[in-house]
Enzyme design. Structure first.
Site, short mmCIF file in Angstrom:
data_model
loop_
_atom_site.label_atom_id
_atom_site.label_comp_id
_atom_site.label_asym_id
_atom_site.label_seq_id
_atom_site.Cartn_x
_atom_site.Cartn_y
_atom_site.Cartn_z
N ASN A 9 0.88 -1.17 0.00
CA ASN A 9 0.00 0.00 0.00
C ASN A 9 0.91 1.22 0.00
OD1 ASN A 9 -1.77 2.07 0.46
ND2 ASN A 9 -2.35 1.43 2.53
N TRP A 10 1.03 1.84 -1.17
CA TRP A 10 1.96 2.97 -1.29
C TRP A 10 1.43 4.22 -0.61
CZ3 TRP A 10 3.71 2.71 -7.17
CH2 TRP A 10 4.62 1.66 -7.31
N LYS A 11 0.15 4.23 -0.24
CA LYS A 11 -0.46 5.44 0.34
C LYS A 11 -0.21 6.62 -0.60
CE LYS A 11 -0.08 3.23 4.79
NZ LYS A 11 0.05 3.34 6.25
N HIS A 94 -9.49 1.57 4.86
CA HIS A 94 -8.21 1.68 5.57
C HIS A 94 -8.41 2.60 6.78
CE1 HIS A 94 -4.06 2.63 6.50
NE2 HIS A 94 -3.74 1.54 5.84
N GLU A 96 -6.71 4.93 7.88
CA GLU A 96 -6.45 6.34 7.58
C GLU A 96 -7.67 7.00 6.93
OE1 GLU A 96 -2.79 5.62 5.50
OE2 GLU A 96 -1.88 5.03 7.40
N GLU A 166 -5.29 -4.76 10.56
CA GLU A 166 -4.23 -3.76 10.78
C GLU A 166 -4.48 -3.03 12.09
OE1 GLU A 166 -2.33 -2.61 6.71
OE2 GLU A 166 -3.89 -1.17 7.20
N GLY A 172 2.83 2.29 10.76
CA GLY A 172 3.82 3.36 10.60
C GLY A 172 4.56 3.71 11.87
N SER A 212 3.63 -2.19 10.19
CA SER A 212 5.08 -2.30 10.34
C SER A 212 5.65 -3.66 9.92
CB SER A 212 5.50 -1.95 11.78
OG SER A 212 5.12 -0.62 12.08
N GLY A 234 5.06 1.31 4.56
CA GLY A 234 6.39 1.89 4.36
C GLY A 234 7.38 0.97 3.66
P1 13P Z 1 3.15 0.39 7.63
O1 13P Z 1 3.59 -0.92 7.01
O2 13P Z 1 3.89 1.57 7.12
O3 13P Z 1 3.06 0.28 9.11
O4 13P Z 1 1.64 0.62 7.10
C1 13P Z 1 0.72 -0.41 7.22
C2 13P Z 1 -0.50 -0.05 6.45
O5 13P Z 1 -1.23 0.84 6.82
C3 13P Z 1 -0.76 -0.77 5.20
O6 13P Z 1 -2.03 -0.51 4.73
#
Ligand code: 13P
Length: 249
Positions: A9-11, A94, A96, A166, A172, A212, A234
């Site tokens: 997931n590149w966000k 998600h 976020e 998650e 993150g 993570s 990430g």
């Molecule tokens: P990280 O791997 O950066 O913790 O993010 C997880 C995430 O939100 C994947 O959707």
């Protein structure tokens, strides 16, 4: 046997030229894996990414969609639009989006249904906050989110979705749930699905862990009985690191 599905997931990262370079670097590194490899990229990168993955085993997903097919929703993109250019997966709900864009369980459910009706595979995210975890509410929160996200779906539809567990406190932050903890939460989600849709359906659903994930912890996590791969933030932004996660064994 469920297969392992590793999704990046590149966000809100990666410009089109970076996406193309990333895929060109990743493709030869993962070409022999039996695991499913998905990159969920920003809208702006979708078309370039779809062209670049042609002839490889990498699949492309979006990170969000609107539940309506078309209409006066300025700035939104529909499932029908994603499907029209060849997108196969879409992340829905998600944390976020739940946190910063006020997505409720009801909206998540509408989006899941719209994704499926447009032939997209949803990757549905569920997870508890640190506060909920400390109050001992993890199981209640994640099973309720799962139930509401799937409301109204048939068994066959549920068998084809992906869920990503998650825990929000692990996203993150560099903090990962222990493999036992993550596996137990995923078992709770699977048990809930079993209660509603039966054991066969529950055993077919792919349930990933996210939060993570990196090459140094992927093996321990993905070898647990109920963890069917990962949704990686990430660590999915560097092709070599992501390829090591894909080939975690
Ligand atoms: P990280 O791997 O950066 O913790 O993010 C997880 C995430 O939100 C994947 O959707």
């Amino acid at each position: 046997m469920r297969k392992k599905v590793i999704a990046g997931n590149w966000k809100m990262n990666m410009l089109p030229n970076e996406a193309i370079a990333f895929i060109e670097e990743l493709a030869p590194l993962v070409k022999d894996t039996e695991n499913e490899v998905i990159l969920c990229v920003p809208y702006i990168d979708l078309f370039y990414s779809l062209l670049t993955v042609q002839g490889t085993n990498i699949k492309i997903g979006a990170q969000n969609m609107h539940f309506e097919e078309s209409g006066a929703y300025t700035g939104e993109v529909s499932g029908k639009m994603l499907k029209s250019i060849g997108v196969e997966y879409v992340i829905i709900g998600h944390s976020e989006r739940r946190q910063y864009f006020a997505e409720t369980d009801e909206i998540v459910n509408k989006k899941v249904k719209a994704a499926i009706s447009n032939g997209l595979k949803p990757i549905i995210c569920v997870g508890e906050t640190l506060e909920q975890r400390e109050e001992g509410k993890t199981s209640e929160v994640i099973t309720k989110q799962t139930e509401l996200a799937l409301e109204g779906l048939t068994n066959k539809e549920v068998e084809n979705i992906i869920i990503a567990y998650e825990p929000i406190w692990a996203i993150g932050t560099g903090k990962t749930a222990t493999s036992e903890d993550a596996n137990n939460s995923i078992k709770e989600i699977r048990n809930k699905i079993s209660k509603i849709y039966g054991q066969n359906t529950a055993q077919s659903v792919i349930i990933q862990y996210g939060g993570s994930v990196k090459s140094s912890n992927a093996k321990e996590l993905f070898e647990m009985s109920d963890i069917d791969g990962g949704l990686v933030g990430g660590a999915s932004l560097k092709a070599e690191e992501f390829s090591k996660i894909v080939k975690y064994k």
